[in-house]
Design an enzyme around this catalytic site. Structure first.
Site, PDB file in Angstrom:
ATOM      1  N   ARG A  32       0.843  -1.198   0.000  1.00 50.89           N
ATOM      2  CA  ARG A  32       0.000   0.000   0.000  1.00 50.89           C
ATOM      3  C   ARG A  32       0.879   1.248   0.000  1.00 50.89           C
ATOM      4  O   ARG A  32       1.794   1.379   0.811  1.00 50.89           O
ATOM      5  CB  ARG A  32      -0.897  -0.001   1.243  1.00 50.89           C
ATOM      6  CG  ARG A  32      -1.651   1.312   1.494  1.00 50.89           C
ATOM      7  CD  ARG A  32      -2.520   1.179   2.726  1.00 50.89           C
ATOM      8  NE  ARG A  32      -3.151   2.427   3.127  1.00 50.89           N
ATOM      9  CZ  ARG A  32      -2.825   3.127   4.220  1.00 50.89           C
ATOM     10  NH1 ARG A  32      -1.870   2.691   5.022  1.00 50.89           N
ATOM     11  NH2 ARG A  32      -3.459   4.242   4.514  1.00 50.89           N
ATOM     12  N   ARG A  73      -8.815  19.666   8.430  1.00 53.63           N
ATOM     13  CA  ARG A  73      -7.714  19.814   9.378  1.00 53.63           C
ATOM     14  C   ARG A  73      -7.690  21.222   9.964  1.00 53.63           C
ATOM     15  O   ARG A  73      -8.148  22.183   9.351  1.00 53.63           O
ATOM     16  CB  ARG A  73      -6.367  19.533   8.691  1.00 53.63           C
ATOM     17  CG  ARG A  73      -6.199  18.102   8.251  1.00 53.63           C
ATOM     18  CD  ARG A  73      -4.810  17.844   7.688  1.00 53.63           C
ATOM     19  NE  ARG A  73      -4.663  16.470   7.231  1.00 53.63           N
ATOM     20  CZ  ARG A  73      -4.367  15.445   8.010  1.00 53.63           C
ATOM     21  NH1 ARG A  73      -4.141  15.653   9.300  1.00 53.63           N
ATOM     22  NH2 ARG A  73      -4.279  14.230   7.528  1.00 53.63           N
ATOM     23  N   LYS A 217     -13.000   2.827   1.176  1.00 58.45           N
ATOM     24  CA  LYS A 217     -12.614   2.842   2.585  1.00 58.45           C
ATOM     25  C   LYS A 217     -13.805   3.292   3.430  1.00 58.45           C
ATOM     26  O   LYS A 217     -14.290   4.414   3.277  1.00 58.45           O
ATOM     27  CB  LYS A 217     -11.425   3.780   2.788  1.00 58.45           C
ATOM     28  CG  LYS A 217     -10.145   3.287   2.105  1.00 58.45           C
ATOM     29  CD  LYS A 217      -9.022   4.303   2.219  1.00 58.45           C
ATOM     30  CE  LYS A 217      -8.557   4.457   3.647  1.00 58.45           C
ATOM     31  NZ  LYS A 217      -7.422   5.418   3.733  1.00 58.45           N
ATOM     32  N   THR A 275      -5.956  -1.270  10.155  1.00 58.00           N
ATOM     33  CA  THR A 275      -5.629  -0.285  11.183  1.00 58.00           C
ATOM     34  C   THR A 275      -5.394  -0.902  12.569  1.00 58.00           C
ATOM     35  O   THR A 275      -6.259  -1.597  13.108  1.00 58.00           O
ATOM     36  CB  THR A 275      -6.693   0.822  11.305  1.00 58.00           C
ATOM     37  OG1 THR A 275      -7.149   1.204  10.012  1.00 58.00           O
ATOM     38  CG2 THR A 275      -6.086   2.043  11.989  1.00 58.00           C
TER      39      THR A 275
END
Length: 467
Positions: A32, A73, A217, A275
């Protein structure tokens, strides 16, 4: 032979040739490339090296390009903010200037429109929890519920809030162009919220003449609620438990994982569990017992792939992490699985033909399944039914399909040229397996192929005995 596939994220800890070679030797199936961090120069340099190592190892190792997606962010701060419970924090957008002592700029101008009074705002991977008190103009006033230290450029999550961000940013489009140029095998779309997001990515890939498969995802509540649409629109699903664990109540995460794995198997799409699988091994040579159990649960649920992130991109023991996953997967696979394939939908005659072959293989001791596939669909159908013992040897003439098959549970891809005569192709496949000691004399070979009858191609299941 391990049936659960392993995905490794590349980074500073794993980009050197000696480490890459170790990761290949230990059993990595897919690499990945995380474009949230990787630079184009690095990607251009590492992809040919991966291809060369795969060729050297005679293994179908694929490359997954993971987009950053439309991340929200905080901006740059002169100094970190040490936030205490009940402090007031002001979030500003656009050209608004802060009016509170604790004021933070956010890069998404639509934030004020999207959130409502009473909504939760999670900052820095959920470490800091804020609640919206009021909003207006280009400012949002929030109260600190969970205190913490806030630094620059921290990620913001908005659980349950529909965010009106585009599915693909300008950066994503540039990254996808790079992936198309390098002929990557998979492109993952971050923060996918609806099926139309996947359709947009598919259109971009088509424009760039890329044959990459799409990985959706699943990272927020909206995607979980629309999981059947996500599965239908994607070629594979990734359960991205980092952001998903922030967006959803923590006690719901194991249930969500199990539900998505089951749905993917029912609807016939590969599924990745990702994860923090071996998070402690970023700094430690051994996993915790809880991590071993977490990996074992994903293997028992028969997810197609288990994925390493920081463990191999930044950690001290990247190759050892792969060895640990390999050991756990091999042991748990021998103990059986959750049996979700029993609810798999057989939508057409071809899938029913495959199902009959799997039933036959399950009834025979020492059976091996051999499938011939031009585009990968037949092999995916076999994998999705999770044969109890028989390995699936998938023969294809396409280099790209050869690599893309590496995402599928229980499938061992092999590339050969197909002859006009199906029997000649079958004989060549049998010889390959015999020469490489993948079959032994007397093994039952359940062969799924198509045969020509005049102008028609007819799917067939044959039972032969290995010589």
């Amino acid at each position: 032979m391990r049936k659960t596939k392993i995905i490794c994220t590349l980074g500073p800890a794993s980009e050197k040739n000696n480490v890459l070679r170790q990761l290949v030797e230990r059993g990595t199936d897919i690499f990945r490339l995380n474009l949230s961090h990787a630079e184009h120069r690095t990607v251009r340099e590492v992809v040919p090296r991966i291809r060369a190592l795969a060729e050297e190892a005679h293994r179908p190792i694929a490359i997954l390009l993971d987009t950053q997606g439309p991340a929200i962010r905080t901006g740059d701060l002169k100094t970190d903010l040490h936030l205490k419970q009940d402090d007031i924090v002001e979030l500003t957008v656009g050209d608004a200037k802060g009016e509170e002592p604790y004021s933070v700029h956010v890069n998404y101008e639509g934030l004020v429109d999207d959130v409502s009074v009473g909504d939760t705002v999670l900052v820095d991977n959920g470490m800091i929890r804020l609640v919206v008190l009021e909003k207006g103009g280009k400012r949002i006033r929030c109260k600190v519920v969970t205190p913490g230290t806030l630094g620059s450029r921290r990620h913001i999550n908005l659980p349950g809030v529909h965010v009106n961000l585009p599915p693909l940013t300008e950066k994503d489009l540039a990254d996808i162009s790079l992936g198309a140029e390098l002929d990557v095998d998979f492109v993952a779309l971050s923060f996918v919220r609806q099926k139309s997001d996947l359709n947009e990515l598919r259109g971009v890939l088509a424009e760039k003449k890329s044959k990459a498969l799409i990985v959706a995802k699943i990272e927020d509540q909206l995607a979980v609620r629309a999981i059947d649409d996500m599965i239908e629109g994607a070629d594979a699903i990734m359960i991205a438990r980092g952001d998903l664990g922030i967006e959803c109540p923590m006690e719901e995460l194991p249930i969500i994982q199990r539900r998505i794995v089951k749905c993917c198997i029912r609807l016939g799409k590969p599924v990745i569990v990702a994860t923090q699988m071996l998070e402690s091994m970023i700094t430690n040579p051994l996993p915790t017992r809880a991590e071993i159990t977490d990996v074992a649960n994903a293997v028992f649920e028969q997810a197609d792939d288990i994925m390493l992130s920081a463990e191999t991109s930044l950690g001290r023991y990247p190759a050892e992490c792969v060895r640990v996953l390999d050991r756990i997967a091999l042991r748990i696979e021998r103990s059986g699985g959750a049996g979700y394939a029993q609810v798999a939908i057989l939508g057409d005659e071809r899938q029913k033909t495959v199902a009959s072959a799997v039933v036959l293989a399950n009834s025979l001791r020492g059976a091996k399944i051999i499938v011939f596939t031009r585009h990968g669909k037949m092999a995916r159908n076999v994998s999705n039914l999770r044969p109890e013992k028989a390995p699936i040897f998938a023969f294809t003439s396409s280099k790209r399909v050869y690599r893309q098959l590496s995402i599928l549970w229980g499938v061992y891809p092999i590339r050969i040229d197909f002859a006009e005569d199906p029997n000649a192709t079958i004989h060549a496949a049998e010889k390959f397996l015999r020469d490489n000691k993948l079959t032994a004399p007397g093994d039952h070979l359940v062969i799924i192929t198509d045969i020509r009858a005049g102008e028609e191609r007819i799917d067939s299941v044959q039972l032969r005995t290995a010589k």
